[in-house]
Design a protein around this motif. Structure first.
Motif, PDB file in Angstrom:
ATOM      1  N   ARG A 116      29.287  45.653  28.655  1.00  0.00           N
ATOM      2  CA  ARG A 116      29.357  47.100  28.461  1.00  0.00           C
ATOM      3  C   ARG A 116      30.152  47.813  29.556  1.00  0.00           C
ATOM      4  NH1 ARG A 116      29.096  49.343  23.895  1.00  0.00           N
ATOM      5  NH2 ARG A 116      27.482  47.823  23.421  1.00  0.00           N
ATOM      6  N   LEU A 117      30.285  47.222  30.750  1.00  0.00           N
ATOM      7  CA  LEU A 117      31.019  47.911  31.815  1.00  0.00           C
ATOM      8  C   LEU A 117      32.503  48.040  31.514  1.00  0.00           C
ATOM      9  CD1 LEU A 117      29.437  46.665  35.175  1.00  0.00           C
ATOM     10  CD2 LEU A 117      28.853  48.657  33.778  1.00  0.00           C
ATOM     11  N   ALA A 130      31.962  42.269  33.775  1.00  0.00           N
ATOM     12  CA  ALA A 130      31.879  43.281  32.720  1.00  0.00           C
ATOM     13  C   ALA A 130      30.442  43.625  32.349  1.00  0.00           C
ATOM     14  CB  ALA A 130      32.612  42.796  31.480  1.00  0.00           C
ATOM     15  N   ALA A 131      29.465  42.965  32.966  1.00  0.00           N
ATOM     16  CA  ALA A 131      28.075  43.086  32.514  1.00  0.00           C
ATOM     17  C   ALA A 131      27.336  44.241  33.172  1.00  0.00           C
ATOM     18  CB  ALA A 131      27.329  41.787  32.791  1.00  0.00           C
ATOM     19  N   ALA A 132      26.747  45.100  32.352  1.00  0.00           N
ATOM     20  CA  ALA A 132      25.739  46.040  32.820  1.00  0.00           C
ATOM     21  C   ALA A 132      24.395  45.319  32.866  1.00  0.00           C
ATOM     22  CB  ALA A 132      25.664  47.242  31.883  1.00  0.00           C
ATOM     23  N   VAL A 133      23.432  45.913  33.532  1.00  0.00           N
ATOM     24  CA  VAL A 133      22.096  45.325  33.594  1.00  0.00           C
ATOM     25  C   VAL A 133      21.530  45.239  32.178  1.00  0.00           C
ATOM     26  CG1 VAL A 133      19.747  45.612  34.468  1.00  0.00           C
ATOM     27  CG2 VAL A 133      21.713  46.224  35.917  1.00  0.00           C
ATOM     28  N   PRO A 134      21.017  44.082  31.753  1.00  0.00           N
ATOM     29  CA  PRO A 134      20.466  43.966  30.390  1.00  0.00           C
ATOM     30  C   PRO A 134      19.380  45.002  30.133  1.00  0.00           C
ATOM     31  CG  PRO A 134      20.649  41.804  31.428  1.00  0.00           C
ATOM     32  CD  PRO A 134      20.933  42.809  32.496  1.00  0.00           C
ATOM     33  N   GLY A 135      19.469  45.680  28.991  1.00  0.00           N
ATOM     34  CA  GLY A 135      18.509  46.741  28.704  1.00  0.00           C
ATOM     35  C   GLY A 135      17.790  46.625  27.381  1.00  0.00           C
ATOM     36  N   SER A 136      18.301  45.776  26.492  1.00  0.00           N
ATOM     37  CA  SER A 136      17.791  45.753  25.126  1.00  0.00           C
ATOM     38  C   SER A 136      16.325  45.338  25.042  1.00  0.00           C
ATOM     39  CB  SER A 136      18.655  44.801  24.279  1.00  0.00           C
ATOM     40  OG  SER A 136      18.188  44.723  22.956  1.00  0.00           O
ATOM     41  N   VAL A 137      15.977  44.223  25.655  1.00  0.00           N
ATOM     42  CA  VAL A 137      14.621  43.682  25.497  1.00  0.00           C
ATOM     43  C   VAL A 137      13.584  44.649  26.047  1.00  0.00           C
ATOM     44  CG1 VAL A 137      13.062  41.874  26.331  1.00  0.00           C
ATOM     45  CG2 VAL A 137      15.295  41.264  25.375  1.00  0.00           C
ATOM     46  N   ASP A 138      13.833  45.218  27.224  1.00  0.00           N
ATOM     47  CA  ASP A 138      12.851  46.132  27.797  1.00  0.00           C
ATOM     48  C   ASP A 138      12.655  47.355  26.903  1.00  0.00           C
ATOM     49  OD1 ASP A 138      11.144  46.577  30.256  1.00  0.00           O
ATOM     50  OD2 ASP A 138      12.261  48.468  30.206  1.00  0.00           O
ATOM     51  N   ALA A 139      13.738  47.826  26.296  1.00  0.00           N
ATOM     52  CA  ALA A 139      13.621  48.984  25.413  1.00  0.00           C
ATOM     53  C   ALA A 139      12.768  48.672  24.190  1.00  0.00           C
ATOM     54  CB  ALA A 139      15.013  49.451  24.987  1.00  0.00           C
ATOM     55  N   TRP A 140      13.013  47.540  23.574  1.00  0.00           N
ATOM     56  CA  TRP A 140      12.220  47.179  22.405  1.00  0.00           C
ATOM     57  C   TRP A 140      10.735  47.029  22.757  1.00  0.00           C
ATOM     58  CZ3 TRP A 140      13.935  48.337  17.978  1.00  0.00           C
ATOM     59  CH2 TRP A 140      15.284  48.160  17.630  1.00  0.00           C
ATOM     60  N   LEU A 141      10.467  46.435  23.919  1.00  0.00           N
ATOM     61  CA  LEU A 141       9.065  46.256  24.315  1.00  0.00           C
ATOM     62  C   LEU A 141       8.421  47.600  24.632  1.00  0.00           C
ATOM     63  CD1 LEU A 141       9.154  43.004  26.474  1.00  0.00           C
ATOM     64  CD2 LEU A 141       8.822  43.285  24.007  1.00  0.00           C
ATOM     65  N   HIS A 192      36.401  34.985  38.654  1.00  0.00           N
ATOM     66  CA  HIS A 192      35.682  35.912  39.524  1.00  0.00           C
ATOM     67  C   HIS A 192      34.198  35.603  39.490  1.00  0.00           C
ATOM     68  CE1 HIS A 192      39.350  38.383  39.279  1.00  0.00           C
ATOM     69  NE2 HIS A 192      39.254  38.271  37.966  1.00  0.00           N
ATOM     70  N   ALA A 193      33.515  35.889  40.592  1.00  0.00           N
ATOM     71  CA  ALA A 193      32.050  35.854  40.607  1.00  0.00           C
ATOM     72  C   ALA A 193      31.523  37.188  40.110  1.00  0.00           C
ATOM     73  CB  ALA A 193      31.542  35.572  42.013  1.00  0.00           C
ATOM     74  N   GLY A 194      30.332  37.173  39.517  1.00  0.00           N
ATOM     75  CA  GLY A 194      29.692  38.413  39.138  1.00  0.00           C
ATOM     76  C   GLY A 194      29.019  39.067  40.327  1.00  0.00           C
ATOM     77  N   GLN A 209      20.126  51.254  27.477  1.00  0.00           N
ATOM     78  CA  GLN A 209      21.429  51.013  28.086  1.00  0.00           C
ATOM     79  C   GLN A 209      21.273  50.838  29.587  1.00  0.00           C
ATOM     80  OE1 GLN A 209      24.758  50.472  26.951  1.00  0.00           O
ATOM     81  NE2 GLN A 209      24.601  49.826  29.087  1.00  0.00           N
ATOM     82  N   GLY A 210      21.438  49.598  30.071  1.00  0.00           N
ATOM     83  CA  GLY A 210      21.320  49.346  31.496  1.00  0.00           C
ATOM     84  C   GLY A 210      22.506  49.889  32.266  1.00  0.00           C
ATOM     85  N   PRO A 211      22.336  50.148  33.561  1.00  0.00           N
ATOM     86  CA  PRO A 211      23.393  50.714  34.389  1.00  0.00           C
ATOM     87  C   PRO A 211      24.280  49.637  35.002  1.00  0.00           C
ATOM     88  CG  PRO A 211      21.403  50.554  35.672  1.00  0.00           C
ATOM     89  CD  PRO A 211      21.051  50.036  34.286  1.00  0.00           C
ATOM     90  N   ALA A 212      25.279  50.083  35.724  1.00  0.00           N
ATOM     91  CA  ALA A 212      26.112  49.175  36.500  1.00  0.00           C
ATOM     92  C   ALA A 212      25.317  48.631  37.682  1.00  0.00           C
ATOM     93  CB  ALA A 212      27.350  49.895  36.999  1.00  0.00           C
ATOM     94  N   PRO A 213      25.476  47.348  38.009  1.00  0.00           N
ATOM     95  CA  PRO A 213      24.780  46.790  39.177  1.00  0.00           C
ATOM     96  C   PRO A 213      25.197  47.481  40.474  1.00  0.00           C
ATOM     97  CG  PRO A 213      25.676  45.045  37.792  1.00  0.00           C
ATOM     98  CD  PRO A 213      26.255  46.326  37.293  1.00  0.00           C
ATOM     99  N   ALA A 214      24.389  47.292  41.518  1.00  0.00           N
ATOM    100  CA  ALA A 214      24.661  47.935  42.809  1.00  0.00           C
ATOM    101  C   ALA A 214      26.003  47.506  43.385  1.00  0.00           C
ATOM    102  CB  ALA A 214      23.532  47.618  43.792  1.00  0.00           C
ATOM    103  N   GLY A 215      26.436  46.284  43.091  1.00  0.00           N
ATOM    104  CA  GLY A 215      27.701  45.791  43.638  1.00  0.00           C
ATOM    105  C   GLY A 215      28.913  46.097  42.790  1.00  0.00           C
TER     106      GLY A 215
END
Length: 619
Positions: free
Chosen positions: A466-467, A115-126, A250-252, A88-94
């Motif tokens: 996720r946010l 609404a996007a948290a930092v992508p976390g799925s791929v790193d976790a699987w690896l 809105h911009a991300g 589960q990635g966190p909220a971005p710094a901004g």
């Protein structure tokens, strides 16, 4: 002798039994791919990772590489130590409350890059593959790369989802239109579709580890390459404003540094005992401990009050769920940033006090409990307006304008809204694997649905949402905070007996995931049902709490039930004050499960028949 009502009909499919290896998942191609890995000598972790990457490709309306995942697993050499794979990635710094409010928002949108948290799925699987798998990365990813490059048959539900957001794609998300509307038309169910950009990306990630001195280094180089390529593409793309679910452009705020700064991790599981079993879940950064709390509340009840197929059992379970979810919503958060009083919330004494609140009639209130020495945080904002007429958590039928295109984990604009800001829902995937050596894993990938946000050029996928589970309220333990994990609904389960794993299970369904799993656990652990009997049995859940997803609605006293629960039971619930919504005969629950008998080595698997998509395999 159990006092449970026996299953009303034969199962829709057999409980699989064997001694070699078993897989259950939400899509037959993922199950088949994972089983193929087992057949070629891979272990449960090799198989689960292969199946998970296939899910990214074949269930793009339910999960994607830009999303997140959580898993719970045990290894054959440490069978009594359940651990959690944290993707589960966190909220971005901004991603600050101040910035979002400056955009005119009072809730985090349900779609779009904000609404996007930092992508976390791929790193976790690896990470799981590196530490506990045995195969090289290229071999594991070959199944997903093959389906992405050479094609796979499009699910009817994917086609239906695309049709519901086609106008949004055409009018506001041109990169998604290019990805999902070839020649400007919605691809038909069964059409062979490809994702060459994603196949190229996976090939490049594998190539980054070529020539490494060992397998672990090769996978770490691949992880670094993933972060670099994804981060650069995301930062450039989200800087351009695009339509969000609030109707505004809105911009991300995500940057390459946000993506580069995340690394998945492994944590000790949170556990409780229930009727002689140990049940393992995530920490309070997920909703998993709410299931544990519900089990502790129900443990002190007679068996007759735990049968979901009876009026008394359904009522008791619904009321226990409300109490557990109320505590989830005011006390749970990222323990790295918050002092979550989980030990107290899962204690025998606290469970007894909560159990005493269950009366003869349905509660229509949100009733969090008190923690000694702590001020109870405010109950989240309660909204009763609806964005969809589909019963919360129900399996969607044939897509039509305005109906939900998925369930549980929303949302994106729908085509019947004047501003393309309706509430088309997404959902989630699940996979369970057990091998002949005793390795067992249960994992729930989600987020990054094709309808979450615009497709990122060069990647072939989009970011997650996720946010939307956070609040723009600094007083909440789930407040939007840079660097903090949003409290996820992803909640796989592992069950042990006498220090040995015996059951892994999970389900898509957002807020309903643990509710449906609770029914399964009660029927199997107390009622003596087989896993397939428990999956097939009529399901129900409460909606009498603020939803975790935009627009955060609730139904005071709400209960959603499958009609197969029976007219007498449903009428009894209504007499008790439950506000009942009938969802249809086969509409709730997406469970799959695998089992293991340590005494005999016998393995098992079962999968959900609803939607004609889930599948179990093994021998």
């Amino acid at each position: 002798m159990s006092s449970f009502t026996p299953p009303a009909a034969p199962t829709t499919r057999p409980d699989l039994r064997g001694t070699f290896g078993m897989v259950g998942s939400t899509h037959w191609l993922a199950t088949a791919s994972a089983q193929a890995v087992l057949e070629r000598g891979g272990n449960a972790f090799d198989a689960a990772v292969a199946g998970a990457f296939v899910l990214h490709v074949v269930e793009p309306h339910l999960n994607g590489p830009g999303g997140d995942m959580t898993g719970v697993f045990v290894t054959a050499d440490e069978p009594g130590r359940p651990r959690v794979l944290m993707g589960q990635g966190p909220a971005p710094a901004g991603a600050t409350v101040e910035h979002y409010r400056s955009q005119g928002l009072d809730l985090v949108p349900g779609s779009g890059a904000l609404a996007a948290a930092v992508p976390g799925s791929v790193d976790a699987w690896l990470l799981l593959l590196r530490d506990h798998g045995t195969w090289d990365l290229g071999d594991v990813l070959s199944y997903a790369i093959g389906y992405a490059r050479d094609g796979h048959p499009l699910l009817g539900r994917v086609s239906g989802t695309i049709s519901m957001v086609a106008d949004l794609f055409r009018d506001h998300w041109p990169t998604s239109a290019a990805r999902w509307l070839p020649d400007g038309e919605v691809p038909a169910p069964g059409a062979v579709v490809t994702d060459p950009e994603y196949a190229d990306l996976l090939d490049a990630v594998v190539a980054a580890g070529a020539g490494a001195p060992d397998r672990a280094t090769a996978i770490d180089l691949a992880r670094a390459a993933w972060r670099e390529r994804v981060g650069a593409a995301v930062e450039e793309f989200v800087a351009t404003p695009h339509r969000h679910s609030d109707g505004g452009d809105h911009a991300g705020v995500m940057t390459a540094a946000d993506v580069a700064g995340f690394a998945a991790s492994v944590e000790e599981a949170t556990t409780v005992t229930f009727r002689g079993y140990t049940v393992a879940k995530t920490g309070a950064w997920g909703q998993g401990p709410a299931l544990l709390a519900a089990l502790k509340i129900l443990e002190g009840c007679d068996d007759a009050a735990l049968d979901p197929s009876t009026e008394l059992g359904a009522h008791t379970i619904l009321e226990a769920q409300k109490l557990a979810l109320a505590d989830r919503d005011v006390w749970f958060g990222d323990p790295e940033a918050d002092d979550v009083p989980l030990e107290h919330l899962l204690s025998e004494e606290y469970a007894a006090a909560r159990r005493a609140l269950i009366g003869e009639t349905a509660s229509h209130e949100v009733r969090p409990g008190d923690v000694p020495g702590r001020a109870t945080p405010p109950v989240p904002v309660l909204r009763t307006e609806y964005a969809t007429t589909a019963p919360a958590g129900s399996l969607p039928g044939a897509p039509t304008g305005g109906a939900a295109a998925g369930v549980g984990e929303p949302t994106v604009p729908g085509p019947d809204s004047p501003e393309h800001t309706g509430a088309t829902r997404g959902d989630t995937c699940h996979i369970d694997v057990v091998d002949r050596w005793g390795n067992m894993v249960s994992a729930t990938p989600s987020g990054g649905w094709l309808q979450s946000s615009p497709t990122v050029p060069g990647l072939g996928f989009c970011l997650g949402t996720r946010l939307q589970m956070t609040w723009l309220d600094e007083a909440s333990p789930s407040a939007l905070t840079p660097g903090r994990r949003p409290r996820t609904t992803l909640t796989p389960t592992l069950v042990l007996r006498d220090g040995e794993p015996v059951l892994a299970l999970g389900s898509p369904g957002g807020d309903q995931q643990d509710q449906w799993q609770l029914l399964f656990l009660l029927r199997v652990l107390v009622g003596g049902y087989t896993p397939q009997e428990a999956i097939d049995a009529p399901a129900l859940h409460t909606t009498s709490f603020p939803g975790s997803f935009w627009p955060r609605t609730w139904t005071p006293g709400g209960a959603v039930v499958e009609d197969r629960l029976g007219d007498d039971v449903i009428a009894g619930l209504e007499r008790r004050g439950h506000v009942v919504t009938r969802a249809g005969d086969w509409a709730l629950g997406r469970l799959s499960a695998v089992t293991r008998d340590p005494a005999t080595g016998l393995l098992g698997a079962a999968a959900n028949p609803r939607g004609a998509q889930g599948y179990a395999a093994g021998r």
